[in-house]
Design an enzyme around this catalytic site. Structure first.
Site, PDB file in Angstrom:
ATOM      1  N   LEU A  15       4.809  50.474 -12.121  1.00 18.23           N
ATOM      2  CA  LEU A  15       5.915  50.626 -11.157  1.00 18.23           C
ATOM      3  C   LEU A  15       7.033  51.388 -11.870  1.00 18.23           C
ATOM      4  O   LEU A  15       7.521  50.934 -12.921  1.00 18.23           O
ATOM      5  CB  LEU A  15       6.420  49.274 -10.689  1.00 18.23           C
ATOM      6  N   CYS A  16       7.364  52.546 -11.336  1.00 20.81           N
ATOM      7  CA  CYS A  16       8.344  53.406 -12.015  1.00 20.81           C
ATOM      8  C   CYS A  16       9.184  54.140 -10.978  1.00 20.81           C
ATOM      9  O   CYS A  16       8.631  54.786 -10.085  1.00 20.81           O
ATOM     10  CB  CYS A  16       7.603  54.417 -12.888  1.00 20.81           C
ATOM     11  N   LEU A  33      14.368  51.128  -3.869  1.00 25.13           N
ATOM     12  CA  LEU A  33      13.051  51.746  -3.621  1.00 25.13           C
ATOM     13  C   LEU A  33      11.937  50.819  -4.041  1.00 25.13           C
ATOM     14  O   LEU A  33      10.874  50.767  -3.402  1.00 25.13           O
ATOM     15  CB  LEU A  33      12.938  53.066  -4.389  1.00 25.13           C
ATOM     16  N   LYS A  83      16.752  38.427  -3.964  1.00 26.17           N
ATOM     17  CA  LYS A  83      16.730  38.652  -2.509  1.00 26.17           C
ATOM     18  C   LYS A  83      15.316  38.965  -2.053  1.00 26.17           C
ATOM     19  O   LYS A  83      14.754  38.303  -1.193  1.00 26.17           O
ATOM     20  CB  LYS A  83      17.681  39.818  -2.194  1.00 26.17           C
ATOM     21  N   PHE A  84      14.682  39.969  -2.700  1.00 24.22           N
ATOM     22  CA  PHE A  84      13.340  40.385  -2.256  1.00 24.22           C
ATOM     23  C   PHE A  84      12.313  39.295  -2.545  1.00 24.22           C
ATOM     24  O   PHE A  84      11.563  38.880  -1.653  1.00 24.22           O
ATOM     25  CB  PHE A  84      12.950  41.697  -2.961  1.00 24.22           C
ATOM     26  N   LEU A 128      -2.693  46.163 -19.090  1.00 26.27           N
ATOM     27  CA  LEU A 128      -2.389  47.383 -19.861  1.00 26.27           C
ATOM     28  C   LEU A 128      -0.914  47.745 -19.742  1.00 26.27           C
ATOM     29  O   LEU A 128      -0.289  47.472 -18.726  1.00 26.27           O
ATOM     30  CB  LEU A 128      -3.260  48.537 -19.344  1.00 26.27           C
ATOM     31  N   SER A 160      18.429  51.386  -8.332  1.00 32.68           N
ATOM     32  CA  SER A 160      19.255  50.555  -7.432  1.00 32.68           C
ATOM     33  C   SER A 160      19.473  51.217  -6.080  1.00 32.68           C
ATOM     34  O   SER A 160      20.510  51.044  -5.462  1.00 32.68           O
ATOM     35  CB  SER A 160      20.590  50.194  -8.090  1.00 32.68           C
ATOM     36  N   LYS A 161      18.493  52.002  -5.617  1.00 31.41           N
ATOM     37  CA  LYS A 161      18.467  52.462  -4.218  1.00 31.41           C
ATOM     38  C   LYS A 161      17.492  51.583  -3.442  1.00 31.41           C
ATOM     39  O   LYS A 161      17.058  51.940  -2.358  1.00 31.41           O
ATOM     40  CB  LYS A 161      17.988  53.925  -4.160  1.00 31.41           C
TER      41      LYS A 161
HETATM   42  C1  LIG Z   1       7.651  50.043 -28.961  1.00 28.27           C
HETATM   43  O1  LIG Z   1       7.896  50.736 -27.766  1.00 28.27           O
HETATM   44  C2  LIG Z   1       8.232  49.983 -26.674  1.00 28.27           C
HETATM   45  C3  LIG Z   1       8.413  50.706 -25.487  1.00 28.27           C
HETATM   46  C4  LIG Z   1       8.759  50.001 -24.329  1.00 28.27           C
HETATM   47  C5  LIG Z   1       8.911  48.604 -24.338  1.00 28.27           C
HETATM   48  C6  LIG Z   1       8.690  47.912 -25.530  1.00 28.27           C
HETATM   49  C7  LIG Z   1       8.844  46.418 -25.583  1.00 28.27           C
HETATM   50  C8  LIG Z   1       7.853  45.798 -24.627  1.00 28.27           C
HETATM   51  N1  LIG Z   1       8.209  45.568 -23.437  1.00 28.27           N
HETATM   52  N2  LIG Z   1       6.590  45.509 -25.117  1.00 28.27           N
HETATM   53  C9  LIG Z   1       5.637  44.921 -24.317  1.00 28.27           C
HETATM   54  O2  LIG Z   1       5.786  44.716 -23.126  1.00 28.27           O
HETATM   55  C10 LIG Z   1       4.381  44.528 -24.998  1.00 28.27           C
HETATM   56  C11 LIG Z   1       4.401  44.009 -26.284  1.00 28.27           C
HETATM   57  C12 LIG Z   1       3.195  43.598 -26.863  1.00 28.27           C
HETATM   58  C13 LIG Z   1       1.994  43.720 -26.148  1.00 28.27           C
HETATM   59  N3  LIG Z   1       1.982  44.250 -24.894  1.00 28.27           N
HETATM   60  C14 LIG Z   1       3.139  44.661 -24.329  1.00 28.27           C
HETATM   61  O3  LIG Z   1       3.124  45.195 -23.069  1.00 28.27           O
HETATM   62  C15 LIG Z   1       1.886  45.760 -22.641  1.00 28.27           C
HETATM   63  C16 LIG Z   1       1.381  44.928 -21.468  1.00 28.27           C
HETATM   64  C17 LIG Z   1       2.286  45.099 -20.252  1.00 28.27           C
HETATM   65  N4  LIG Z   1       2.453  46.508 -19.912  1.00 28.27           N
HETATM   66  C18 LIG Z   1       3.024  47.290 -21.020  1.00 28.27           C
HETATM   67  C19 LIG Z   1       2.139  47.212 -22.255  1.00 28.27           C
HETATM   68  C20 LIG Z   1       8.346  48.588 -26.695  1.00 28.27           C
END
Ligand SMILES: COc1cccc(CC(=N)NC(=O)c2cccnc2OC2CCNCC2)c1
Length: 389
Positions: free
Chosen positions: A139-140, A150, A4-5, A389, A147-148
């Site tokens: 974004l947190c 926000l 939607k957004f 990052l 699901s409000k």
């Molecule tokens: C191991 O702890 C985790 C805690 C939260 C999420 C994930 C899985 C994940 N979503 N991993 C990634 O997005 C990721 C995997 C390899 C390299 N960079 C990454 O994300 C970076 C870049 C985007 N912002 C988050 C950090 C793993």
């Protein structure tokens, strides 16, 4: 699944994917600055906007506490990113940053910080065009306020504040598919402390593998292999900038780093970012570079350990040392600094070392997006030279 957004936003729409008549470039023209909405978007009445001054210890603590309890988890909800305060201050205060782009939402009555979104300025090149963009991140929304709706108003508010600075494009990543990724990356992990990774459930013991066999498989030498391999120092900034700019030219999308950017993003900062280079012992020329950033994860529901110490591959340049050897030296340094795992995306030339250096595929994907900028086609991950990052 209806977006939607996002169907209301100047982003590539799924329905346009096949349409090669649409030109590469901005989707909408800039708005004349006086016509940009001057006042903040309306939040639901019980909430208020707050600009988060990351120089303030109290504010930084509030942001840290919100993210530590409510930010991104892996697909199995076993881990949650645990960005440190010094990492957040580094990530949010690059050259030319705007405090107004560090946006929080408070509950009016309790003054509790319950949501956050940020932008930082970046010059991003798309083919031959350098575009001033905002890199949107962090974004947190508090788990109790999901699901409000926000998130859409927070995205509109950060977009409005970016527009006020005459910037009309943005770059962001997400683990979910939205309209429309410019590329989709696979992430990979290289075990450094396999015993802990298996204990916490990050990895599983391979079939027909014993723990001692697994520990031996991932063992690394104590010493790096490359002559002239050393930690980057301030006086290296000009040479590293030249090396990195020249290397990033080959990718379709990459940052357009100058010396100020290199000084901020790539000079080693303890517990935040590590960077190394190869200085030829004969000519003293800087021929190669590698770097990784520190992003721990909280381990949810485990008695023995509370934190996973993870290194994330950042920017790497190999012009003389084989990339596999350079990255193996990076792994050796990460192991020496007590990291448990080394993570990487299959962007740039990472594919070459991922297979060779015993990385295993992760169980998720990371999608890259541009806001208000259409690319002619989707990119292969190897055509992307941008690490967020
Ligand atoms: C191991 O702890 C985790 C805690 C939260 C999420 C994930 C899985 C994940 N979503 N991993 C990634 O997005 C990721 C995997 C390899 C390299 N960079 C990454 O994300 C970076 C870049 C985007 N912002 C988050 C950090 C793993």
């Amino acid at each position: 699944k209806r977006h939607k957004f996002w169907e209301s936003q100047p982003v590539g729409q799924f329905k346009d994917l096949g349409d090669t008549s649409l030109p590469e470039g901005p989707i909408e023209p800039p708005t004349p600055l006086p016509e940009v909405k001057q006042e903040p978007y309306n939040l639901p009445s019980q909430y208020e906007w707050v600009t988060c001054d990351m120089d303030s210890k109290e504010m930084c603590d509030e942001v840290y506490n919100l993210l530590t309890a409510n930010y991104v988890e892996d697909d199995e909800n076993m881990f949650r990113f645990n960005y440190t305060k010094e990492f957040l201050q580094w990530a949010l205060r690059p050259p030319g940053y705007y405090r107004s782009w560090h946006i929080g939402v408070r509950v009016k009555s309790s003054k509790k910080l319950v949501a956050f979104i940020t932008g930082v300025p970046a010059r991003i090149r798309v083919r031959e065009t350098v575009v001033n963009m905002a890199e949107i991140n962090f974004l947190c929304v508090h788990k109790k306020l999901r699901s409000k709706r926000l998130a859409p108003v927070m995205i509109k508010e950060v977009t409005r504040r970016v527009h006020l600075e005459n910037i009309w494009q943005a770059a962001y990543t997400a683990g979910v598919v939205l309209p429309t990724p410019i590329t989709t990356c696979q992430y990979w992990h290289r075990s450094l402390n396999p015993k802990k990774l298996i204990d916490v459930g990050f990895s599983r013991l391979g079939a027909r593998m014993t723990m001692s066999r697994t520990i031996k498989l991932y063992k690394l030498p104590d010493q790096t292999a490359t002559a002239g391999f050393r930690k980057m120092e301030p006086h290296d900034v000009p040479a590293v900038t030249r090396l990195l700019r020249n290397y990033l030219k080959q990718f379709i999308v990459s940052p357009d780093f100058d010396e100020n950017d290199v000084e901020h993003w790539l000079l080693p900062k303890e517990n935040v970012v590590d960077s190394f280079l190869v200085e030829s012992p004969e000519t003293h020329e800087i021929t190669d570079f590698c770097s990784f950033y520190t992003l721990p994860s909280s381990i949810l529901g485990c008695q023995n350990y509370s934190t996973l110490k993870a290194a994330y591959s950042y920017y790497n340049v190999s012009t003389r040392t084989p990339l596999n050897q350079l990255m193996n030296d990076a792994l050796i340094m990460a192991k020496r600094k007590d990291f448990d795992v080394f993570n990487a995306l299959d962007v740039m030339h990472n594919e070459t070392f991922l297979k060779e250096l015993k990385f295993g595929p992760g169980d998720g994907k990371l999608h890259y997006y541009l806001y208000n900028y259409r690319t002619r086609h989707m990119l292969r991950p190897s055509e992307l030279g941008l690490v967020l990052l």
